[in-house]
Design a protein around this motif. Structure first.
Motif, PDB file in Angstrom:
ATOM      1  N   UNK A 191       0.837  -1.207   0.000  1.00  0.00           N
ATOM      2  CA  UNK A 191       0.000   0.000   0.000  1.00  0.00           C
ATOM      3  C   UNK A 191       0.870   1.256   0.000  1.00  0.00           C
ATOM      4  N   UNK A 192       1.988   1.206   0.730  1.00  0.00           N
ATOM      5  CA  UNK A 192       2.903   2.350   0.771  1.00  0.00           C
ATOM      6  C   UNK A 192       3.536   2.618  -0.582  1.00  0.00           C
ATOM      7  N   UNK A 193       3.882   1.558  -1.306  1.00  0.00           N
ATOM      8  CA  UNK A 193       4.467   1.711  -2.645  1.00  0.00           C
ATOM      9  C   UNK A 193       3.454   2.388  -3.564  1.00  0.00           C
ATOM     10  N   UNK A 194       2.214   1.965  -3.482  1.00  0.00           N
ATOM     11  CA  UNK A 194       1.173   2.560  -4.329  1.00  0.00           C
ATOM     12  C   UNK A 194       0.928   4.021  -3.951  1.00  0.00           C
ATOM     13  N   UNK A 195       0.901   4.315  -2.644  1.00  0.00           N
ATOM     14  CA  UNK A 195       0.713   5.706  -2.203  1.00  0.00           C
ATOM     15  C   UNK A 195       1.858   6.585  -2.694  1.00  0.00           C
ATOM     16  N   UNK A 196       3.091   6.055  -2.599  1.00  0.00           N
ATOM     17  CA  UNK A 196       4.258   6.827  -3.023  1.00  0.00           C
ATOM     18  C   UNK A 196       4.201   7.107  -4.524  1.00  0.00           C
ATOM     19  N   UNK A 197       3.818   6.102  -5.309  1.00  0.00           N
ATOM     20  CA  UNK A 197       3.718   6.296  -6.762  1.00  0.00           C
ATOM     21  C   UNK A 197       2.649   7.322  -7.085  1.00  0.00           C
ATOM     22  N   UNK A 198       1.533   7.268  -6.387  1.00  0.00           N
ATOM     23  CA  UNK A 198       0.465   8.244  -6.615  1.00  0.00           C
ATOM     24  C   UNK A 198       0.930   9.648  -6.238  1.00  0.00           C
ATOM     25  N   UNK A 199       1.689   9.742  -5.140  1.00  0.00           N
ATOM     26  CA  UNK A 199       2.204  11.046  -4.725  1.00  0.00           C
ATOM     27  C   UNK A 199       3.181  11.588  -5.759  1.00  0.00           C
ATOM     28  N   UNK A 200       4.068  10.718  -6.285  1.00  0.00           N
ATOM     29  CA  UNK A 200       5.038  11.150  -7.291  1.00  0.00           C
ATOM     30  C   UNK A 200       4.360  11.540  -8.603  1.00  0.00           C
ATOM     31  N   UNK A 201       3.224  10.927  -8.914  1.00  0.00           N
ATOM     32  CA  UNK A 201       2.502  11.251 -10.145  1.00  0.00           C
ATOM     33  C   UNK A 201       1.639  12.498 -10.013  1.00  0.00           C
ATOM     34  N   UNK A 202       1.490  12.993  -8.815  1.00  0.00           N
ATOM     35  CA  UNK A 202       0.690  14.182  -8.587  1.00  0.00           C
ATOM     36  C   UNK A 202       1.354  15.391  -9.263  1.00  0.00           C
ATOM     37  N   UNK A 203       0.620  16.142 -10.084  1.00  0.00           N
ATOM     38  CA  UNK A 203       1.214  17.290 -10.781  1.00  0.00           C
ATOM     39  C   UNK A 203       1.818  18.328  -9.825  1.00  0.00           C
ATOM     40  N   UNK A 204       1.208  18.495  -8.666  1.00  0.00           N
ATOM     41  CA  UNK A 204       1.725  19.467  -7.702  1.00  0.00           C
ATOM     42  C   UNK A 204       3.114  19.036  -7.208  1.00  0.00           C
ATOM     43  N   UNK A 205       3.286  17.737  -6.961  1.00  0.00           N
ATOM     44  CA  UNK A 205       4.584  17.220  -6.518  1.00  0.00           C
ATOM     45  C   UNK A 205       5.632  17.420  -7.606  1.00  0.00           C
ATOM     46  N   UNK A 206       5.267  17.121  -8.837  1.00  0.00           N
ATOM     47  CA  UNK A 206       6.211  17.311  -9.949  1.00  0.00           C
ATOM     48  C   UNK A 206       6.584  18.786 -10.107  1.00  0.00           C
ATOM     49  N   UNK A 207       5.586  19.660  -9.991  1.00  0.00           N
ATOM     50  CA  UNK A 207       5.844  21.098 -10.112  1.00  0.00           C
ATOM     51  C   UNK A 207       6.802  21.556  -9.018  1.00  0.00           C
ATOM     52  N   UNK A 208       6.590  21.094  -7.776  1.00  0.00           N
ATOM     53  CA  UNK A 208       7.473  21.471  -6.675  1.00  0.00           C
ATOM     54  C   UNK A 208       8.884  20.928  -6.884  1.00  0.00           C
ATOM     55  N   UNK A 209       9.000  19.732  -7.421  1.00  0.00           N
ATOM     56  CA  UNK A 209      10.319  19.146  -7.692  1.00  0.00           C
ATOM     57  C   UNK A 209      11.049  19.958  -8.762  1.00  0.00           C
ATOM     58  N   UNK A 210      10.318  20.375  -9.783  1.00  0.00           N
ATOM     59  CA  UNK A 210      10.915  21.197 -10.843  1.00  0.00           C
ATOM     60  C   UNK A 210      11.369  22.535 -10.270  1.00  0.00           C
ATOM     61  N   UNK A 211      10.546  23.134  -9.393  1.00  0.00           N
ATOM     62  CA  UNK A 211      10.934  24.397  -8.756  1.00  0.00           C
ATOM     63  C   UNK A 211      12.223  24.225  -7.955  1.00  0.00           C
ATOM     64  N   UNK A 212      12.329  23.122  -7.221  1.00  0.00           N
ATOM     65  CA  UNK A 212      13.527  22.851  -6.427  1.00  0.00           C
ATOM     66  C   UNK A 212      14.745  22.683  -7.323  1.00  0.00           C
ATOM     67  N   UNK A 213      14.596  21.938  -8.399  1.00  0.00           N
ATOM     68  CA  UNK A 213      15.714  21.726  -9.320  1.00  0.00           C
ATOM     69  C   UNK A 213      16.143  23.037  -9.980  1.00  0.00           C
TER      70      UNK A 213
END
Length: 186
Positions: A108-130
């Motif tokens: 369940x944790x693996x699935x939650x983590x994948x869903x979190x990583x696929x979230x556009x907000x998470x990707x946007x924040x990662x791009x901002x950090x990079x």
């Protein structure tokens, strides 16, 4: 596998492998495959738990109807051994059942983590950090290039001493410990 890509790590991998090809699976596909593996482990532990429970149940049939262990009787050693095997099988069953819960929780944790990583907000924040890290690196490189340009014009010891105390808009022209080492002749 490394937590973060760096040029040094890429060079090391190229040295070892000779060539690096991009992975053809997506994050969601990898997470799904890992969740399936973890679910399979959970199923395996579930089957083990059931097998141990059946074994304990079979062994408990010797004590059906509440027959006590007869102390001093020729059957005492066998009864105690059977009782010990029954308790061991029950303990193993409980441990395997706990392992089932653990592997299900991990899946369940693996699935939650994948869903979190696929979230556009998470990707946007990662791009901002990079991008922020890239700006910091570029600022450092620009300052270093400016320092090299200034130090390239210094031709005498007097010019070096004069420049050593200067500060540019982008930062110090020389670090204090480097200046001290220079003055001490190191």
């Amino acid at each position: 596998m490394a937590p973060k890509w760096t040029p040094k790590r890429e060079d090391f991998c190229l040295e070892l492998a000779g060539e690096i090809e991009p992975e053809l699976t997506t994050l969601a596909e990898r997470a799904e495959a890992k969740a399936e593996r973890l679910d399979a482990l959970g199923d395996k532990r579930s089957h083990q738990s059931n097998a141990f429970m059946r074994a304990a149940d079979d062994l408990s049939q010797a004590f059906y109807m509440g027959q006590p262990i007869l102390v001093g009787h020729h059957s005492e050693a066998k009864a105690r051994k059977t009782q010990e095997r029954m308790h061991n099988a029950m303990d193993k069953s409980v441990r395997a059942a706990k392992a089932v819960q653990y592997w299900q929780w991990k899946a369940a944790g693996v699935e939650r983590f994948a869903n979190m990583k696929n979230n556009p907000k998470t990707r946007r924040n990662r791009i901002k950090t990079l991008l922020a890290e890239l700006r910091d690196i570029q600022r450092t490189l620009n300052h270093a290039a400016l320092c090299l340009k200034v130090w390239g014009q210094a031709t005498s010891d007097e010019a070096i001493e004069k420049l050593a105390g200067m500060r540019l808009k982008t930062g110090d022209l020389v670090y204090w410990d480097h200046l001290q080492a220079y003055r001490q002749g190191a």
